[in-house]
Write a protein that holds these residues in place. Structure first.
Motif, PDB file in Angstrom:
ATOM      1  N   VAL A 148       1.064  -1.454   0.143  1.00 61.45           N
ATOM      2  CA  VAL A 148      -0.168  -0.296  -0.101  1.00 61.45           C
ATOM      3  C   VAL A 148       0.907   1.096  -0.104  1.00 61.45           C
ATOM      4  O   VAL A 148       0.412   1.994  -0.699  1.00 61.45           O
ATOM      5  N   THR A 149       2.463   1.258   0.497  1.00 63.01           N
ATOM      6  CA  THR A 149       2.847   2.179   0.773  1.00 63.01           C
ATOM      7  C   THR A 149       2.835   2.966  -0.349  1.00 63.01           C
ATOM      8  O   THR A 149       3.824   3.624  -0.806  1.00 63.01           O
ATOM      9  N   SER A 150       4.027   1.486  -1.333  1.00 64.62           N
ATOM     10  CA  SER A 150       4.606   1.471  -2.780  1.00 64.62           C
ATOM     11  C   SER A 150       3.439   2.112  -3.560  1.00 64.62           C
ATOM     12  O   SER A 150       3.357   3.343  -4.516  1.00 64.62           O
ATOM     13  N   ARG A 151       1.834   2.457  -3.619  1.00 65.70           N
ATOM     14  CA  ARG A 151       0.836   2.632  -4.250  1.00 65.70           C
ATOM     15  C   ARG A 151       0.567   3.625  -3.725  1.00 65.70           C
ATOM     16  O   ARG A 151       0.363   5.110  -4.915  1.00 65.70           O
ATOM     17  N   MET A 152       0.774   4.191  -2.397  1.00 60.70           N
ATOM     18  CA  MET A 152       0.234   5.933  -2.362  1.00 60.70           C
ATOM     19  C   MET A 152       1.252   6.508  -2.403  1.00 60.70           C
ATOM     20  O   MET A 152       0.868   7.967  -3.401  1.00 60.70           O
TER      21      MET A 152
ATOM     22  N   PRO B  38       0.581  11.147   3.748  1.00 60.75           N
ATOM     23  CA  PRO B  38       0.101  10.193   2.772  1.00 60.75           C
ATOM     24  C   PRO B  38      -1.030   9.640   2.910  1.00 60.75           C
ATOM     25  O   PRO B  38      -2.126   9.526   1.819  1.00 60.75           O
ATOM     26  N   PHE B  39      -1.376   9.163   4.113  1.00 60.54           N
ATOM     27  CA  PHE B  39      -2.684   7.900   4.172  1.00 60.54           C
ATOM     28  C   PHE B  39      -3.890   8.844   3.831  1.00 60.54           C
ATOM     29  O   PHE B  39      -4.986   8.831   3.330  1.00 60.54           O
ATOM     30  N   THR B  45      -8.101  10.529  -2.102  1.00 57.44           N
ATOM     31  CA  THR B  45      -8.189  10.288  -2.767  1.00 57.44           C
ATOM     32  C   THR B  45      -9.274   9.048  -3.723  1.00 57.44           C
ATOM     33  O   THR B  45     -10.284   9.297  -4.730  1.00 57.44           O
ATOM     34  N   SER B  46     -10.193   9.005  -2.487  1.00 54.62           N
ATOM     35  CA  SER B  46     -10.433   7.305  -2.624  1.00 54.62           C
ATOM     36  C   SER B  46     -12.245   7.761  -2.970  1.00 54.62           C
ATOM     37  O   SER B  46     -13.148   7.001  -3.477  1.00 54.62           O
ATOM     38  N   SER B 260      -6.488   0.370  -0.726  1.00 58.97           N
ATOM     39  CA  SER B 260      -6.014   0.821  -0.051  1.00 58.97           C
ATOM     40  C   SER B 260      -6.707   0.645   1.615  1.00 58.97           C
ATOM     41  O   SER B 260      -5.803   0.831   2.423  1.00 58.97           O
ATOM     42  N   VAL B 261      -7.764   1.934   1.334  1.00 60.44           N
ATOM     43  CA  VAL B 261      -7.820   2.467   2.306  1.00 60.44           C
ATOM     44  C   VAL B 261      -8.457   1.075   3.237  1.00 60.44           C
ATOM     45  O   VAL B 261      -8.007   0.720   4.836  1.00 60.44           O
TER      46      VAL B 261
END
Lengths: 326, 289
Positions: A148-152, B38-39, B45-46, B260-261
């Motif tokens: 997920v870090t990579s994608r972020m 970043p998160f 974005t989602s 990702s979320v």
């Protein structure tokens, strides 16, 4: 009575912390009891030991065995070839390219993670309200799956719509958008940024735990003698923290040297192999080219490098520990 | 003279303290922003419609917000399958390691054995072995046993990194429980297994819980083994699902963000609720003393 007490202590194999008085109560049939205890201990440890022997020790030995063979599932060959694979490793440009890149990544990311982690740890060492929340927030980069870090970071550093380009251009730091993950000049830097983001807070938490084991009265004594905060850090805290710092650095460097997830998802080793690391090279050799024998030789070469890294750190750690003991 | 001198030094001392306080809070703000920004951006974005994602100026707050990406992830892609696989594999790994690990850790913490520290350090050293070094033999063995694309085919390899961690952590927790309680149970006629089950494990429940959280997170996030051994979407875990997002002409960043979320939210909740335990577990291995 004293004699019996000592005897009783010998008979009962229990942990060190128990008192001799307690031991006396179990002073019956010594030999049988001791061997029964030993059997029980072996029976309890055996399942875990056997499991690890099967999933770690045996596969490791298997890898070493494979590294002397030309096992190739695509070419249907599988025979002993002596040192031929290692001769090939040493003359393989792809291997050395990956070796240099992995080394570069390891040195740069470990350096920045330790430095930034130390800075964060020193701030967190102060008492302030909401410390628990800050520590929880710092765990988030660690807890997020590396994929997920990579994608972020792939999205934030996107060449066309990434927010990093937008912010840097708005601030006037770049004149036109940079293709971060798609250009040879910037791909490795982007990977390092992502890794430092993920690991620096984790380093900080480890170093903070180390800082908290340093007795406060040492710093206090320095303060009474008129030392400023910088002096206290440089002459008192840093030397006492050095063993923790080096151990954490060593563990981090060994881990960084294996980097796979981040590279695989962010760049896949590209562009033009500019971010290929030993792990991604091994994976491609084994699972794309199906050359399990040669892939194993690369792993063995990688392992030897890791032992060298550990040895180098080991010398520093021993020296640092000697110094703090003085 | 003296009277005037004293207030001026207190004043500069006061200023220094204020400056230090301001610097500290700035530092704290930077640390928090570093950790969550970043998160947060991924969450924004989602919820942003795909059309707005390709605008020159990024939107900091999506308007209108959309749930389309979440819909895509769960309805058009096999994401609920990935979530289910991840829960099963991480859960089974946690249970397996806690059972095997508590037996071994109990014996190492409680019996007077020769070479027990050596055993413990061997366990720890084994966990340091790089995964890439054992992935090829494990593949060959799992393939021969017909375990590729099965849950066992992932849980068994996960033991390699999760079990040493479990033994190491539980050993530390068991040592903190007073041995007198074992002795009391022994006088009442309990055997070793009964003591472990009725005395040590209940008392070590917080430690077991901490270990379980850490093992679960490590198994939940693992990528290399899952990528190598699970080749069909029926058994792939979420990290593989996210890494293998079909990318034909462009990356569907909105869908990727939604996925990702979904993977990360359970971890964020665990971290916020149990940060103290997680940090104590993590630092147990990394710090001298």
């Amino acid at each position: 009575l004293a004699g019996r007490q000592r005897e009783g202590e010998d008979r009962v194999p229990v942990s060190e912390t128990r008192s001799p008085q307690a031991g006396r109560k179990f002073g019956f049939r010594p030999k049988l009891r001791a061997s029964a205890e030993l059997k029980a201990a072996v029976a309890l440890i055996a399942p875990a030991a056997v499991a690890l022997a099967c999933v770690t020790v045996y596969p490791t030995l298997y890898t070493i065995w494979l590294s002397f063979r030309n096992t190739d599932f695509a070419g249907q060959q599988n025979s002993f070839t002596g040192l031929q694979n290692f001769v090939r490793v040493f003359s393989d440009g792809a291997f050395w390219n990956a070796w240099v890149q992995t080394g570069y990544f390891t040195v740069v990311s470990t350096f920045f993670e330790t430095l930034i982690g130390l800075g964060m740890a020193l701030i967190l060492h102060e008492t302030f309200r909401g410390r628990g929340f800050v520590r929880a927030a710092m765990l988030i980069p660690w807890a997020i799956p590396t994929v997920v870090t990579s994608r972020m970071f792939g999205w934030m550093f996107d060449g066309q719509n990434g927010i990093v380009n937008y912010v840097l251009e708005s601030l006037g730091l770049i004149s036109k958008y940079v293709n971060w993950t798609g250009s040879q000049a910037h791909a490795m830097q982007t990977i390092i940024v992502a890794d430092v983001w993920k690991t620096a807070p984790f380093m900080a938490l480890i170093l903070l735990a180390g800082l908290q084991t340093i007795p406060e009265d040492v710093s206090e004594a320095g303060r009474v003698d008129g030392a400023g905060p910088f002096r206290i850090f440089w002459s008192i805290r840093l030397p006492l923290l050095m063993p923790t710092l080096l151990v954490a650095g060593l563990l981090r460097a060994l881990d960084a040297f294996r980097i796979f997830d981040l590279v695989w998802v962010l760049t896949g080793g590209g562009p033009a192999n500019s971010t290929e690391t030993l792990s991604t090279l091994t994976f491609k050799t084994s699972f794309s080219a199906l050359e399990f024998g040669y892939g194993s030789s690369i792993v063995v070469a990688m392992f030897v490098t890791e032992i060298l890294i550990a040895a180098a750190f080991g010398i520093f750690i021993l020296r640092a520990m000697e110094r703090t003991e003085q | 003279m003296i009277r005037r001198a004293i207030p001026s030094t207190t004043l500069s001392f006061h200023r220094l303290r204020v400056a230090r306080g301001v610097g500290m809070w700035l530092g704290i703000i930077v640390i928090v922003a570093w950790s969550i920004a970043p998160f947060v951006w991924q969450v924004v974005t989602s919820f942003t419609p795909s059309n707005d994602l390709v605008q020159r100026t990024p939107q900091l707050i999506p308007s209108p917000a959309t749930l389309a990406h979440y819909q895509n992830v769960f309805i058009e892609r096999p994401f609920s399958q990935f979530v289910q696989n991840s829960i099963i594999v991480a859960g089974a790994t946690t249970v397996t390691c806690l059972v095997l690990g508590s037996f071994a850790a109990y014996a190492l913490a409680r019996f007077r054995l020769r070479g027990k520290m050596l055993t413990l350090w061997t366990f720890l050293a084994l966990s340091m072995f790089p995964q890439i070094a054992i992935v090829m033999p494990l593949y060959i063995v799992l393939r021969a046993a017909g375990l590729l694309n099965t849950y066992q085919g992932l849980v068994i390899p996960y033991v390699s990194f999760a079990l040493p961690l479990t033994v190491w952590l539980l050993f530390g927790f068991f040592r903190t429980i007073p041995v007198d309680l074992d002795d009391a149970a022994k006088i009442d006629g309990a055997n070793r297994l009964q003591i472990l089950w009725h005395v040590t494990l209940p008392l070590a429940a917080p430690g077991l819980f901490t270990t379980a959280i850490l093992v679960f997170i490590f198994a939940w996030n693992e990528f290399l083994f899952a990528l190598s051994f699970m080749t069909t979407t029926d058994y792939q875990t979420i990290p593989v699902g996210i890494a293998n997002f079909p990318v034909l002409y462009f990356v569907p960043w909105g869908d990727v963000a939604a996925a990702s979320v979904v993977v990360t939210i359970p971890l964020v909740i665990l971290v916020l609720l149990f940060q103290r335990r997680i940090i104590s577990g993590l630092t147990a291995g990394g710090v001298k003393d």
